[in-house]
Design an enzyme around this catalytic site. Sequence first.
Site, PDB file in Angstrom:
ATOM      1  N   HIS A 197      81.229 -41.671   3.834  1.00  0.00           N
ATOM      2  CA  HIS A 197      80.867 -40.285   3.542  1.00  0.00           C
ATOM      3  C   HIS A 197      81.893 -39.311   4.104  1.00  0.00           C
ATOM      4  O   HIS A 197      82.103 -38.234   3.575  1.00  0.00           O
ATOM      5  CB  HIS A 197      79.457 -39.983   4.056  1.00  0.00           C
ATOM      6  CG  HIS A 197      78.419 -40.547   3.159  1.00  0.00           C
ATOM      7  ND1 HIS A 197      77.777 -41.719   3.422  1.00  0.00           N
ATOM      8  CD2 HIS A 197      77.962 -40.122   1.961  1.00  0.00           C
ATOM      9  CE1 HIS A 197      76.948 -41.983   2.428  1.00  0.00           C
ATOM     10  NE2 HIS A 197      77.034 -41.032   1.538  1.00  0.00           N
ATOM     11  N   ARG A 304      73.948 -33.605  -2.740  1.00  0.00           N
ATOM     12  CA  ARG A 304      73.562 -34.429  -1.580  1.00  0.00           C
ATOM     13  C   ARG A 304      72.881 -33.511  -0.561  1.00  0.00           C
ATOM     14  O   ARG A 304      73.558 -32.867   0.247  1.00  0.00           O
ATOM     15  CB  ARG A 304      74.792 -35.053  -0.931  1.00  0.00           C
ATOM     16  CG  ARG A 304      75.463 -36.156  -1.735  1.00  0.00           C
ATOM     17  CD  ARG A 304      76.614 -36.748  -0.933  1.00  0.00           C
ATOM     18  NE  ARG A 304      77.119 -37.981  -1.485  1.00  0.00           N
ATOM     19  CZ  ARG A 304      78.207 -38.066  -2.260  1.00  0.00           C
ATOM     20  NH1 ARG A 304      78.893 -36.987  -2.573  1.00  0.00           N
ATOM     21  NH2 ARG A 304      78.595 -39.245  -2.704  1.00  0.00           N
ATOM     22  N   ARG A 340      69.351 -34.420  -5.278  1.00  0.00           N
ATOM     23  CA  ARG A 340      68.955 -35.735  -4.763  1.00  0.00           C
ATOM     24  C   ARG A 340      68.152 -35.528  -3.488  1.00  0.00           C
ATOM     25  O   ARG A 340      68.557 -34.757  -2.610  1.00  0.00           O
ATOM     26  CB  ARG A 340      70.186 -36.592  -4.467  1.00  0.00           C
ATOM     27  CG  ARG A 340      69.786 -38.001  -4.040  1.00  0.00           C
ATOM     28  CD  ARG A 340      70.971 -38.890  -3.824  1.00  0.00           C
ATOM     29  NE  ARG A 340      71.722 -38.513  -2.633  1.00  0.00           N
ATOM     30  CZ  ARG A 340      72.819 -39.132  -2.243  1.00  0.00           C
ATOM     31  NH1 ARG A 340      73.317 -40.118  -2.962  1.00  0.00           N
ATOM     32  NH2 ARG A 340      73.448 -38.752  -1.152  1.00  0.00           N
ATOM     33  N   GLU A 439      71.851 -48.047  -6.959  1.00  0.00           N
ATOM     34  CA  GLU A 439      72.881 -48.330  -5.957  1.00  0.00           C
ATOM     35  C   GLU A 439      72.545 -49.561  -5.122  1.00  0.00           C
ATOM     36  O   GLU A 439      73.260 -49.911  -4.194  1.00  0.00           O
ATOM     37  CB  GLU A 439      73.137 -47.102  -5.077  1.00  0.00           C
ATOM     38  CG  GLU A 439      71.904 -46.462  -4.491  1.00  0.00           C
ATOM     39  CD  GLU A 439      72.212 -45.163  -3.733  1.00  0.00           C
ATOM     40  OE1 GLU A 439      73.381 -44.840  -3.508  1.00  0.00           O
ATOM     41  OE2 GLU A 439      71.242 -44.480  -3.353  1.00  0.00           O
ATOM     42  N   ASP A 463      77.510 -47.215  -2.908  1.00  0.00           N
ATOM     43  CA  ASP A 463      76.599 -48.178  -2.300  1.00  0.00           C
ATOM     44  C   ASP A 463      76.455 -49.434  -3.144  1.00  0.00           C
ATOM     45  O   ASP A 463      76.300 -50.526  -2.606  1.00  0.00           O
ATOM     46  CB  ASP A 463      75.227 -47.531  -2.067  1.00  0.00           C
ATOM     47  CG  ASP A 463      75.235 -46.682  -0.812  1.00  0.00           C
ATOM     48  OD1 ASP A 463      75.704 -47.188   0.227  1.00  0.00           O
ATOM     49  OD2 ASP A 463      74.816 -45.517  -0.866  1.00  0.00           O
ATOM     50  N   ARG A 473      80.918 -50.040   3.438  1.00  0.00           N
ATOM     51  CA  ARG A 473      81.810 -49.063   2.800  1.00  0.00           C
ATOM     52  C   ARG A 473      82.666 -48.289   3.785  1.00  0.00           C
ATOM     53  O   ARG A 473      83.675 -47.692   3.401  1.00  0.00           O
ATOM     54  CB  ARG A 473      80.995 -48.096   1.925  1.00  0.00           C
ATOM     55  CG  ARG A 473      79.958 -47.328   2.676  1.00  0.00           C
ATOM     56  CD  ARG A 473      78.958 -46.671   1.743  1.00  0.00           C
ATOM     57  NE  ARG A 473      79.357 -45.324   1.369  1.00  0.00           N
ATOM     58  CZ  ARG A 473      78.585 -44.496   0.686  1.00  0.00           C
ATOM     59  NH1 ARG A 473      77.391 -44.881   0.279  1.00  0.00           N
ATOM     60  NH2 ARG A 473      78.982 -43.293   0.394  1.00  0.00           N
ATOM     61  N   CYS A 510      77.560 -41.249 -10.448  1.00  0.00           N
ATOM     62  CA  CYS A 510      77.960 -40.203  -9.496  1.00  0.00           C
ATOM     63  C   CYS A 510      78.662 -40.782  -8.271  1.00  0.00           C
ATOM     64  O   CYS A 510      78.977 -40.057  -7.337  1.00  0.00           O
ATOM     65  CB  CYS A 510      76.759 -39.366  -9.075  1.00  0.00           C
ATOM     66  SG  CYS A 510      75.490 -40.320  -8.244  1.00  0.00           S
TER      67      CYS A 510
END
Length: 585
Positions: A197, A304, A340, A439, A463, A473, A510
């Site tokens: 992130h 987000r 979301r 995801e 994800d 990740r 996305c």
Amino acid sequence: MPVDANEIILRGISGSPGICIGKAYLVDREGVDVIEKYKINPESVRKETDRFKTAVTKARNELEDTIKNVPEELRHHAAILETHLLLHKDKMFYGKAIDLIKTEHINAEWALKETTAQAKAMFNDIPDPYLKSRAADIEHVSERIMRNLVGRKAVNIAGIDKRVILVAHNLSPAQTSQIQLEKVMGFITDRGGRASHTAIIARTLEIPAVLGLDNATSIIKNDAIIIVDGAAGIVIINPEEETLIRYDELAKKYALRKADILRTSAQPAKSADGQAFSIMGNIELPEEVVAVKDHGGDGIGLYRTEFLYMNRDTFPDEQELFLQYKEVAELMYPQPVTIRTLDVNGDKAILGMETPDEVNPALGLRAIRFCLQKPGIFKTQLRAILRAAAFGNVRLLLPMISGCEEIRETIQLIDQVANSLRKDQLPHNRDIKIGIMIEVPSAAVIADQLADLVDFFSIGTNDLVQYTLAIDRGNRQVAYLYNTLHPAVIRMIKFVVDAGKKKHIKTFMCGEMASEVISLPILMGIGIDALSMAPQSIPSIKNMIRKISVSESRLFLKEVLKQTSAACTMRLIEDTYGKMLKNGV
Ligand code: PEP
Ligand code: MG
């Protein structure tokens, strides 16, 4: 530039493209500005030792909680934590720091730093390799105390008041989201991977970032001149004159090419054979709406929302959330805004909230799991979203869905919330479109069942790749394995899109793959309906769509599906679309 400097090149992982040249600003390992030493008045000694003792007590309590929660099967590992617990009470450590504050009248942070350095040196001098390695325990204990000692200062990135490039061991998404663009030109970290992130935020902020450098914080000195080449994943320390000139030129060329592509960004994304695609933007904060509009986005494909909950002590209330969502919905209207629901934990912990101490947070109480366990927090957000939906084209997106039950439970909560809003006579919209993130592999595999319960899918490749390929990740050690072109990932995406089409629902993407021009022919061939990405990537993706024909991409996909590795697929892409790709930013 220091005269005695020798140019050093470090190679890491590309986090966000762009080039910046400037002075290094080290953020200490504890996540605070480099610890400073200062004198305290003799009459403040008591207060300072109390401050230190409180920090130690808090650290000890945290550790005791952690030990209590160690699962049975990992009990044998708890021994190491018990050692840490003892260290908190150790005379050599705890006692010494207090002595230093009392005798030298220095601040608690500095006393802790000094004591840690001395204790570590002592362990390092011991020939026995086991005892030697215990120096690391001292460091862990010290870090925990330091975090408690500095409290909220730990995320004081926002307070930086000169134009710099951040050099950090690691930056949390919460810290990264505090970056002030007029101050921070870019950043580099020892840890982290491309899909973390932290990297995503850097791309949204449009600042260059290189991650996974391993030991940048120990090599780079404060105020050293550094060059960050985000796309190449390179950092140059103390560059020579020629290097500086070369990179200055490169930075100018990069800016020109970007401006060129930006000029065409308002034009629609129609393929060479006339099929229109919706290209939207991902945002973390309402301010980023402007960037989506400026870059020609057809709406917000992913909002987000967790970032509104970060860097604060209390949760936002319904009214605050409602006003923020309403603002975004109104600014984008009539284009869609996909909100979301809270995707916390994993690598996005919220400050001021008790976070579960989990051995593996990515597989833990994250996103929808957290929300369903905390219906109070979840309902507050759902109420705010339904209310904002009365003022724009709002869609609701649920993160980390792994089975039908989670959707059914959420829909029940949405109904409850809608009923209570009706009773409260507050304008709202219950007929909001509800979608889910795909995801988690289990969701992909049962996509046909999930499609019966929702209005759309949005594939979160960040994800999906992590969970499908079993690659963290944000872990630089395995970053070389993290590849969206892995045949398993491509098959899984196709499977989801096909399932959606059979059930007549649309599938968006996305995750970061949506912004990779190299993947575009594959996604067009698969029949993805819309893409959403960091605003800065929208113009180049739109530009590329105009050059590719959907009918050709379908034939191309047939060849892609025969490939047995990401490397083979990459070669195929280069052979077929190489020339076009070279012109993309
Ligand atoms: C994803 O996982 O691809 C995604 C878009 O969500 P996030 O990056 O916020 O986890
Ligand atoms: Mg995700």
